[in-house]
Design a protein around this motif. Structure first.
Motif, mmCIF file in Angstrom:
data_model
loop_
_atom_site.group_PDB
_atom_site.id
_atom_site.type_symbol
_atom_site.label_atom_id
_atom_site.label_comp_id
_atom_site.label_asym_id
_atom_site.label_seq_id
_atom_site.Cartn_x
_atom_site.Cartn_y
_atom_site.Cartn_z
ATOM 1 N N GLU A 75 0.734 24.411 -21.599
ATOM 2 C CA GLU A 75 -0.618 24.860 -21.314
ATOM 3 C C GLU A 75 -1.567 24.358 -22.393
ATOM 4 O O GLU A 75 -1.265 24.404 -23.578
ATOM 5 N N GLU A 76 -2.736 23.912 -21.971
ATOM 6 C CA GLU A 76 -3.735 23.459 -22.935
ATOM 7 C C GLU A 76 -4.453 24.651 -23.547
ATOM 8 O O GLU A 76 -4.640 25.676 -22.913
ATOM 9 N N GLY A 77 -4.857 24.514 -24.792
ATOM 10 C CA GLY A 77 -5.593 25.565 -25.455
ATOM 11 C C GLY A 77 -4.715 26.617 -26.094
ATOM 12 O O GLY A 77 -5.201 27.556 -26.690
ATOM 13 N N ARG A 78 -3.448 26.482 -25.979
ATOM 14 C CA ARG A 78 -2.528 27.447 -26.567
ATOM 15 C C ARG A 78 -1.955 26.875 -27.853
ATOM 16 O O ARG A 78 -1.598 25.712 -27.901
ATOM 17 N N VAL A 79 -1.846 27.687 -28.861
ATOM 18 C CA VAL A 79 -1.339 27.244 -30.150
ATOM 19 C C VAL A 79 -0.023 27.958 -30.409
ATOM 20 O O VAL A 79 0.073 29.180 -30.297
ATOM 21 N N TYR A 80 0.974 27.181 -30.747
ATOM 22 C CA TYR A 80 2.279 27.733 -31.072
ATOM 23 C C TYR A 80 2.483 27.624 -32.578
ATOM 24 O O TYR A 80 2.379 26.555 -33.154
ATOM 25 N N GLU A 136 2.395 14.814 -13.591
ATOM 26 C CA GLU A 136 1.321 15.377 -14.415
ATOM 27 C C GLU A 136 1.175 16.877 -14.170
ATOM 28 O O GLU A 136 0.938 17.642 -15.098
ATOM 29 N N ALA A 137 1.322 17.303 -12.925
ATOM 30 C CA ALA A 137 1.215 18.727 -12.613
ATOM 31 C C ALA A 137 2.346 19.508 -13.282
ATOM 32 O O ALA A 137 2.129 20.592 -13.833
ATOM 33 N N GLU A 138 3.551 18.960 -13.257
ATOM 34 C CA GLU A 138 4.675 19.633 -13.912
ATOM 35 C C GLU A 138 4.469 19.685 -15.421
ATOM 36 O O GLU A 138 4.796 20.690 -16.058
ATOM 37 N N GLU A 139 3.932 18.624 -15.990
ATOM 38 C CA GLU A 139 3.681 18.598 -17.430
ATOM 39 C C GLU A 139 2.642 19.641 -17.815
ATOM 40 O O GLU A 139 2.769 20.318 -18.832
ATOM 41 N N ASN A 186 0.825 -1.209 0.000
ATOM 42 C CA ASN A 186 0.000 0.000 0.000
ATOM 43 C C ASN A 186 0.861 1.262 0.000
ATOM 44 O O ASN A 186 0.547 2.239 -0.685
ATOM 45 N N ALA A 187 1.929 1.250 0.773
ATOM 46 C CA ALA A 187 2.812 2.417 0.813
ATOM 47 C C ALA A 187 3.463 2.643 -0.549
ATOM 48 O O ALA A 187 3.590 3.783 -1.008
ATOM 49 N N PHE A 188 3.883 1.563 -1.201
ATOM 50 C CA PHE A 188 4.499 1.693 -2.515
ATOM 51 C C PHE A 188 3.504 2.250 -3.531
ATOM 52 O O PHE A 188 3.838 3.135 -4.316
ATOM 53 N N ASN A 189 2.276 1.733 -3.524
ATOM 54 C CA ASN A 189 1.261 2.229 -4.461
ATOM 55 C C ASN A 189 0.948 3.704 -4.215
ATOM 56 O O ASN A 189 0.786 4.471 -5.162
ATOM 57 N N LYS A 190 0.871 4.107 -2.967
ATOM 58 C CA LYS A 190 0.585 5.510 -2.651
ATOM 59 C C LYS A 190 1.731 6.412 -3.119
ATOM 60 O O LYS A 190 1.493 7.485 -3.685
ATOM 61 N N ALA A 191 2.968 5.969 -2.896
ATOM 62 C CA ALA A 191 4.111 6.761 -3.338
ATOM 63 C C ALA A 191 4.140 6.873 -4.863
ATOM 64 O O ALA A 191 4.450 7.941 -5.404
ATOM 65 N N ALA A 192 3.801 5.794 -5.545
ATOM 66 C CA ALA A 192 3.788 5.826 -7.008
ATOM 67 C C ALA A 192 2.696 6.765 -7.521
ATOM 68 O O ALA A 192 2.913 7.519 -8.482
ATOM 69 N N GLU A 193 1.528 6.750 -6.902
ATOM 70 C CA GLU A 193 0.447 7.656 -7.312
ATOM 71 C C GLU A 193 0.821 9.112 -7.059
ATOM 72 O O GLU A 193 0.552 9.981 -7.895
ATOM 73 N N ASP A 194 1.438 9.395 -5.921
ATOM 74 C CA ASP A 194 1.874 10.764 -5.631
ATOM 75 C C ASP A 194 2.900 11.233 -6.655
ATOM 76 O O ASP A 194 2.863 12.376 -7.112
ATOM 77 N N PHE A 195 3.824 10.346 -7.014
ATOM 78 C CA PHE A 195 4.845 10.696 -8.004
ATOM 79 C C PHE A 195 4.199 10.999 -9.353
ATOM 80 O O PHE A 195 4.558 11.976 -10.016
ATOM 81 N N MET A 196 3.225 10.174 -9.756
ATOM 82 C CA MET A 196 2.537 10.414 -11.032
ATOM 83 C C MET A 196 1.783 11.729 -11.022
ATOM 84 O O MET A 196 1.789 12.467 -12.005
ATOM 85 N N LYS A 197 1.131 12.046 -9.897
ATOM 86 C CA LYS A 197 0.399 13.312 -9.811
ATOM 87 C C LYS A 197 1.344 14.500 -9.929
ATOM 88 O O LYS A 197 1.038 15.491 -10.595
ATOM 89 N N ARG A 198 2.515 14.405 -9.280
ATOM 90 C CA ARG A 198 3.488 15.505 -9.387
ATOM 91 C C ARG A 198 3.992 15.646 -10.815
ATOM 92 O O ARG A 198 4.157 16.762 -11.318
#
Length: 75
Positions: free
Chosen positions: A50-55, A42-45, A28-40
């Motif tokens: 930015e969505e909706g912006r055209v270059y 995704e937030a950095e990405e 459970n601890a490993f799964n929680k750490a992996a989910e937290d890492f994925m969320k971080r």
């Protein structure tokens, strides 16, 4: 002899329950750490892109005599 068998069975059951508890909590601890890492990640990405912006690349390679067309019609 029967006391030895009873004590052995109790010890085996005790150690197996402790082992299950430890592995369950570690999983459970490993799964929680992996989910937290994925969320971080995704937030950095999202921050980087930015969505909706055209270059648009307006530095199209054109000759000195040519003019820049901002679009090309595809047939």
């Amino acid at each position: 002899m029967s006391e030895f068998i009873i004590i052995s069975i109790v010890l085996i059951l005790l150690f197996s329950s402790i082992r299950r508890f430890i592995f369950f909590n570690a999983g459970n601890a490993f799964n929680k750490a992996a989910e937290d890492f994925m969320k971080r990640q995704e937030a950095e990405e999202r921050k980087r892109k930015e969505e909706g912006r055209v270059y648009v690349d307006t530095k199209k390679r054109v000759g000195k005599d040519d003019t820049f067309d901002d679009y090309t019609e595809i047939k």
